[in-house]
Design a protein around this motif. Sequence first.
Motif, short mmCIF file in Angstrom:
data_model
loop_
_atom_site.label_atom_id
_atom_site.label_comp_id
_atom_site.label_asym_id
_atom_site.label_seq_id
_atom_site.Cartn_x
_atom_site.Cartn_y
_atom_site.Cartn_z
N SER A 49 0.86 -1.18 0.00
CA SER A 49 0.00 0.00 0.00
C SER A 49 0.90 1.23 0.00
N VAL A 50 0.70 2.10 -0.99
CA VAL A 50 1.37 3.40 -0.93
C VAL A 50 0.53 4.21 0.04
N LYS A 51 1.06 4.46 1.21
CA LYS A 51 0.24 4.93 2.33
C LYS A 51 -0.68 6.08 1.97
N ALA A 52 -1.94 5.93 2.33
CA ALA A 52 -3.01 6.92 2.17
C ALA A 52 -3.55 7.02 0.75
N LEU A 53 -3.02 6.21 -0.20
CA LEU A 53 -3.46 6.34 -1.59
C LEU A 53 -4.05 5.03 -2.13
N THR A 54 -5.09 5.16 -2.96
CA THR A 54 -5.59 4.00 -3.70
C THR A 54 -4.68 3.78 -4.92
N SER A 55 -4.81 2.61 -5.54
CA SER A 55 -4.02 2.34 -6.74
C SER A 55 -4.29 3.38 -7.82
N GLU A 56 -5.55 3.78 -7.97
CA GLU A 56 -5.91 4.77 -9.00
C GLU A 56 -5.22 6.11 -8.72
N GLN A 57 -5.17 6.47 -7.45
CA GLN A 57 -4.52 7.74 -7.10
C GLN A 57 -3.02 7.68 -7.38
N VAL A 58 -2.43 6.50 -7.18
CA VAL A 58 -1.00 6.35 -7.50
C VAL A 58 -0.80 6.49 -9.02
N ILE A 59 -1.67 5.83 -9.80
CA ILE A 59 -1.57 5.93 -11.26
C ILE A 59 -1.70 7.38 -11.70
N ASP A 60 -2.63 8.11 -11.08
CA ASP A 60 -2.87 9.50 -11.47
C ASP A 60 -1.68 10.43 -11.18
N THR A 61 -0.77 9.99 -10.29
CA THR A 61 0.44 10.81 -10.08
C THR A 61 1.43 10.63 -11.22
N GLY A 62 1.16 9.66 -12.11
CA GLY A 62 2.06 9.38 -13.22
C GLY A 62 3.02 8.23 -12.94
N ALA A 63 2.96 7.68 -11.73
CA ALA A 63 3.87 6.59 -11.39
C ALA A 63 3.55 5.35 -12.22
N ASN A 384 2.93 15.40 -3.30
CA ASN A 384 4.37 15.12 -3.23
C ASN A 384 4.80 14.05 -4.23
N LEU A 385 3.99 12.99 -4.35
CA LEU A 385 4.37 11.93 -5.30
C LEU A 385 4.35 12.47 -6.73
N TYR A 386 3.31 13.24 -7.05
CA TYR A 386 3.24 13.82 -8.39
C TYR A 386 4.47 14.68 -8.65
N PHE A 387 4.83 15.48 -7.64
CA PHE A 387 5.97 16.40 -7.80
C PHE A 387 7.24 15.62 -8.14
N ILE A 388 7.51 14.56 -7.37
CA ILE A 388 8.76 13.81 -7.57
C ILE A 388 8.70 12.94 -8.83
N VAL A 389 7.59 12.24 -9.02
CA VAL A 389 7.45 11.38 -10.21
C VAL A 389 7.61 12.23 -11.48
N ASN A 390 6.97 13.40 -11.47
CA ASN A 390 7.02 14.24 -12.67
C ASN A 390 8.32 15.00 -12.82
N LEU A 391 9.01 15.24 -11.71
CA LEU A 391 10.35 15.81 -11.83
C LEU A 391 11.24 14.84 -12.62
N VAL A 392 11.15 13.56 -12.27
CA VAL A 392 11.97 12.57 -12.98
C VAL A 392 11.53 12.45 -14.44
N LYS A 393 10.22 12.55 -14.68
CA LYS A 393 9.74 12.53 -16.08
C LYS A 393 10.32 13.73 -16.87
N LYS A 394 10.36 14.89 -16.20
CA LYS A 394 10.91 16.08 -16.88
C LYS A 394 12.41 15.92 -17.13
N ILE A 395 13.09 15.30 -16.17
CA ILE A 395 14.53 15.07 -16.37
C ILE A 395 14.72 14.12 -17.56
#
Length: 417
Positions: A49-63, A384-395
């Motif tokens: 479990s990614v704490k506090a998030l459903t699988s759909e919410q994790v997908i929506d961060t771009g992970a 926070n997850l969106y921020f970090i996941v998408n920072l790596v996507k931008k890199i």
Amino acid sequence: MEFKIEKKLSAKGGSASGGKNSLGRAGVLITAHGIINTPAFVPVGTKASVKALTSEQVIDTGAEVILANTYHLYLQPGDELIASVGGIHKFMNWDGPMMTDSGGFQVFSLGAAYGKEISKITKITEITDPSLMIPERFDDSNAPRLAKIGQDGVSFKSHLDGSIHYITPEKSIQIQHNLGADIIFAFDECTSPTEDIKYQEEALERTHRWAERSLIEHNKLNKENKIYLFGIIQGGRDKNLRKKSAQAISSMNFDGFGIGGSFAKKDMSTAVKWVNEILPENKPRHLLGIGEPEDLFMGIENGVDLFDCVAPTRNARNGTLYIKNGKINIMNAKYKDDFNAVDQDCGCYVCSPRHGGVSYTRAYLSHLFHGKEMLAATLASIHNLYFIVNLVKKIRQSILDDNFFEFKKEFLSKYLK
Ligand SMILES: [Zn+2]
């Protein structure tokens, strides 16, 4: 292993660590549950479990991939229960790529961290030859001894119920095959940086023997050839040991590699570089447990393809949010009546305007945290997850667009100011 390098980092604009032999690259890793565009940030779902998030919410961060923890899932609910439902993907309702770590890090380190709440192991019966045991581990930190390391494996005490367990390389691989992630790791010994060089050398030899045994067990179990095994490079801060480990592990037929161990922030980049200069270029590399923005740039520049770290979600639950100007603590009084988005440039669910141009505001998140509302953890983790996941996507995109060094300079000049 299907891993394609799409583009290598152009050294133009590179400084000291770039040079003419820049190690960075953008690629695609293909697993039985879908592709991972690399470099990629891998959110940690410790207990499936990614704490506090459903699988759909994790997908929506771009992970695109989640890393779960072998140690925790072995203890609870048990790897056999997860195997009985068809594996971890089905168990946690996540269709995408999954990774599990080997459990080694938790056995050695997290075990000690839990120490203050439980008593010492007084007797280890599983290791038959006491002369093979390394005495007094963790005593440097005054933590109770929770793990005993032998040449064959590790005995440890469960932080949940005090039961004693014995994990060998074979057992770790069996557990991970039961969990059924797409990418799994060899069992290794993660040493404390305070250990002397003699101990580091012994531990490294052990890690290399355990790597071979992990590989043999994996090849036995991997009938359908769907699971990839990564070997782990250790060696602490010592240049010779790091290089020795990279040579030893890369000589074995792993599908990819993990770079493990603890680093001092200032010499992490050199340690990563020593290793990646030796590892074969055509296999993916995962830097274990690292995920702060400045470290992501460093790792990618030095040839890292995958990162996992609990920091984005752990910070989120503490009210620490990543924005383009650095980290902020939303509990701070000045955010109480700040009706701006957390980060106006962020495209996450929390920051995106809707309902007539309004997003969730800093003031609202501040209120949720002060009121100890459960939604606080969910919204902060999404951001926070969106921020970090998408920072790596931008890199990644900056490597494809040939402007990595410009992007790095522009981002870090604001973020670290
Ligand atoms: Zn956001």
